[in-house]
Design a protein around this motif. Structure first.
Motif, short mmCIF file in Angstrom:
data_model
loop_
_atom_site.label_atom_id
_atom_site.label_comp_id
_atom_site.label_asym_id
_atom_site.label_seq_id
_atom_site.Cartn_x
_atom_site.Cartn_y
_atom_site.Cartn_z
N SER A 129 0.70 -1.26 0.13
CA SER A 129 -0.01 -0.04 0.06
C SER A 129 0.82 1.25 -0.03
O SER A 129 1.18 1.86 0.79
CB SER A 129 -0.84 -0.07 1.13
N THR A 130 1.39 1.66 -1.31
CA THR A 130 2.09 2.91 -1.43
C THR A 130 1.54 3.57 -2.60
O THR A 130 0.90 2.90 -3.40
CB THR A 130 3.46 2.52 -1.66
N PRO A 131 1.91 4.88 -2.74
CA PRO A 131 1.33 5.57 -3.93
C PRO A 131 1.92 4.97 -5.12
O PRO A 131 1.23 4.85 -6.28
CB PRO A 131 1.91 6.88 -3.58
N ASN A 132 3.08 4.52 -5.17
CA ASN A 132 3.77 3.77 -6.33
C ASN A 132 3.85 2.26 -6.21
O ASN A 132 4.27 1.79 -5.16
CB ASN A 132 5.10 4.37 -6.57
N PRO A 133 3.10 1.51 -7.05
CA PRO A 133 3.19 0.22 -6.96
C PRO A 133 4.59 -0.44 -7.25
O PRO A 133 5.46 0.28 -7.68
CB PRO A 133 2.24 -0.30 -8.10
N VAL A 134 4.66 -1.57 -6.87
CA VAL A 134 6.01 -2.59 -6.87
C VAL A 134 5.70 -3.47 -7.78
O VAL A 134 4.72 -4.50 -7.61
CB VAL A 134 6.42 -2.86 -5.55
N LEU A 135 6.38 -3.76 -9.05
CA LEU A 135 6.28 -4.86 -9.64
C LEU A 135 7.18 -5.70 -9.81
O LEU A 135 8.58 -5.39 -9.78
CB LEU A 135 6.05 -4.40 -11.35
N SER A 136 7.04 -7.23 -9.51
CA SER A 136 8.10 -8.03 -9.35
C SER A 136 8.22 -9.20 -10.48
O SER A 136 7.10 -9.63 -10.63
CB SER A 136 7.96 -8.65 -7.76
N TRP A 137 9.37 -9.60 -10.65
CA TRP A 137 9.24 -10.57 -11.68
C TRP A 137 10.09 -11.95 -10.95
O TRP A 137 10.34 -12.79 -11.50
CB TRP A 137 10.57 -10.15 -12.80
N ALA A 138 10.02 -11.75 -9.59
CA ALA A 138 10.59 -13.01 -8.66
C ALA A 138 9.50 -13.81 -8.56
O ALA A 138 8.42 -13.45 -8.56
CB ALA A 138 11.22 -12.37 -7.49
N ASN A 139 9.84 -15.22 -8.37
CA ASN A 139 9.02 -16.34 -8.23
C ASN A 139 8.65 -16.57 -6.94
O ASN A 139 7.92 -17.64 -6.81
CB ASN A 139 9.27 -17.50 -9.30
N HIS A 140 9.11 -15.82 -5.96
CA HIS A 140 9.03 -16.11 -4.65
C HIS A 140 8.44 -14.97 -3.82
O HIS A 140 8.47 -13.59 -4.37
CB HIS A 140 10.24 -16.36 -4.12
N ASP A 141 7.86 -14.96 -2.79
CA ASP A 141 7.21 -14.18 -1.83
C ASP A 141 8.42 -13.33 -1.36
O ASP A 141 9.27 -14.04 -0.98
CB ASP A 141 6.28 -14.50 -0.74
N LEU A 142 8.28 -12.14 -1.21
CA LEU A 142 9.45 -11.14 -0.43
C LEU A 142 9.30 -11.61 1.10
O LEU A 142 8.14 -11.66 1.62
CB LEU A 142 9.41 -9.81 -0.76
N GLY A 143 10.34 -11.59 1.62
CA GLY A 143 10.39 -11.90 3.23
C GLY A 143 9.99 -10.55 3.66
O GLY A 143 9.69 -9.23 3.12
N HIS A 144 9.74 -10.77 4.97
CA HIS A 144 9.36 -9.26 5.92
C HIS A 144 10.27 -8.22 5.52
O HIS A 144 9.95 -6.96 5.46
CB HIS A 144 9.35 -9.63 7.33
#
Length: 393
Positions: A9-24
């Motif tokens: 939830s930020t004004p700018n989205p984050v697009l990811s090409w990683a196939n794993h969830d990001l850690g905390h």
């Protein structure tokens, strides 16, 4: 792999090409960067993304009217160079150890410097501008001269590789050496001081930034371009020595013509056009991949590496990954793996096999094949390489 929009939830989205969830901690770092008011459109994360300082390694950050020196990092201009030679694998038989020893003798690694300074180094045009660099590095000209044409430590390396057609390639990974490191630290400290003085609210002190059209911004941008040029030429100098050694062993010392040459940064910032606007693009562990751009994506020693051509994917800001990306920290790798593991995982590679480089064991990195499959929409593979000689920094 199609990119996905992380639920941040930020004004700018984050697009990811990683196939794993990001850690905390990774999510927090991505959120911190994406929440900065001068970030343009979105933040792009490459498939090799992992924790860094301030910003994730493997992130592409486009900004308007500001730049974050710690996002570029301390190894300004770090990158890769590769040459496709006219030689075939059969010509290497029985010569691998001699080639490795010659490379170790000709190209200083770690903290070592050149004992003699060659003409190509003293003739480099960048020395003319040295007096205009940050005062904190002006006493380092002699050191910078001696380090030009040296590899450095950590994950920097020299490799002799073979492609699928048994063609011999030369490849190396290095950056702007000590001068780039000290220069970056000077500017990062200035940015932090300015943030404190102006009482600027930051989600992380390492995201302190310079505002464009300020004297601090102009000084950093000037030094950044200088260090990036130094890093690029540093790789050229090493590659020329590397090529001479191979020609000595495989061509009786006769000069040969390279079939393809690539030299690309993966820790740097440039002014570029994206979505019709001029922006500052910081690639922290990412390679530019516009249409027809050649890039190099190395795996760990003992794994495959790739020469690629960009597809100009707009959402990635025409970028791709810079390698496999670390799976675990250096300390964790040293605690988890043994010398026997290193020997087994580097079977068939002529390299040092001692406890000092256990932190660079292939098992400490993400599987490069998975990383490549995640970015099929970013690059096409031109050549798949497998190393037969590796000299670590």
């Amino acid at each position: 792999m199609p990119y996905e929009n992380l639920n941040i939830s930020t004004p700018n989205p984050v697009l990811s090409w990683a196939n794993h969830d990001l850690g905390h901690d990774e999510m927090k770092m991505a959120r911190n960067v994406a929440s900065l008011p001068f970030v343009f459109k979105h933040v792009a994360l490459m498939p090799d993304v992992h924790l860094g300082k301030g910003a994730l390694v493997g992130s592409v950050i486009a900004t308007k009217e500001a730049i974050i020196p710690a996002a570029v990092g301390v190894d300004i201009g770090c990158g890769m160079a590769a040459v496709k030679t006219p030689f075939k694998s059969t010509q290497l038989e029985g010569k691998l150890k001699k080639i490795r020893l010659d490379l170790e003798a000709a190209i200083p690694v770690g903290f070592n410097e050149n004992k003699e300074i060659e003409k190509a180094v003293t003739n480099w045009q960048g020395w003319r501008d040295f007096k205009n660099l940050h005062p904190g590095v002006r006493d380092l000209e002699g050191k910078a001269l001696r380090q030009m044409g040296s590899l450095g430590g950590g994950n920097h390396f020299l490799e002799v590789c073979l492609d699928a057609e048994d063609q011999v390639w030369l490849m190396l990974h290095s950056g702007s050496r000590g001068i780039g490191n000290v220069m970056a630290q000077c500017h990062i400290n200035t940015a932090k001081d300015l943030a404190r003085l102006s009482d600027t609210s930051l989600p992380d002190p390492d995201l302190a930034y310079f505002v464009s059209n300020s004297s601090a911004f102009d000084a950093y941008w000037h030094d950044l371009q200088w260090a990036q040029d130094y890093a690029h030429f540093n790789r050229d100098v090493m590659l020329a020595r590397f090529k001479k050694i191979i020609e000595k062993h495989l061509a009786g010392g006769k000069p040969t013509r390279a079939l393809l040459e690539v030299n690309c940064h993966h820790n740097y910032a440039e002014k570029e056009m994206h979505y019709g606007e001029e922006v500052y693009v910081t690639r922290k562990g990412a390679v530019r991949a516009r249409e027809e751009d050649y890039g190099i994506i190395p795996g760990s020693m003992g794994a495959k590496s790739y020469i690629v051509k960009g597809k100009g994917n707009a959402e990635s800001y025409c970028s791709c990954s810079h390698g496999a990306g670390r799976l675990m920290s250096r300390n964790k790798a040293k605690n988890q793996f043994t010398l026997d593991d290193l020997i087994a995982q580097t079977a068939g590679v002529e390299c040092r096999k001692d406890e000092a480089i256990i932190d660079e064991i292939p098992g400490a990195y993400k599987p490069i094949e998975q990383v490549m499959s995640n970015q099929a929409d970013l690059v096409e593979v031109v050549a798949t390489l497998k190393q037969v000689v590796c000299v670590k920094g």
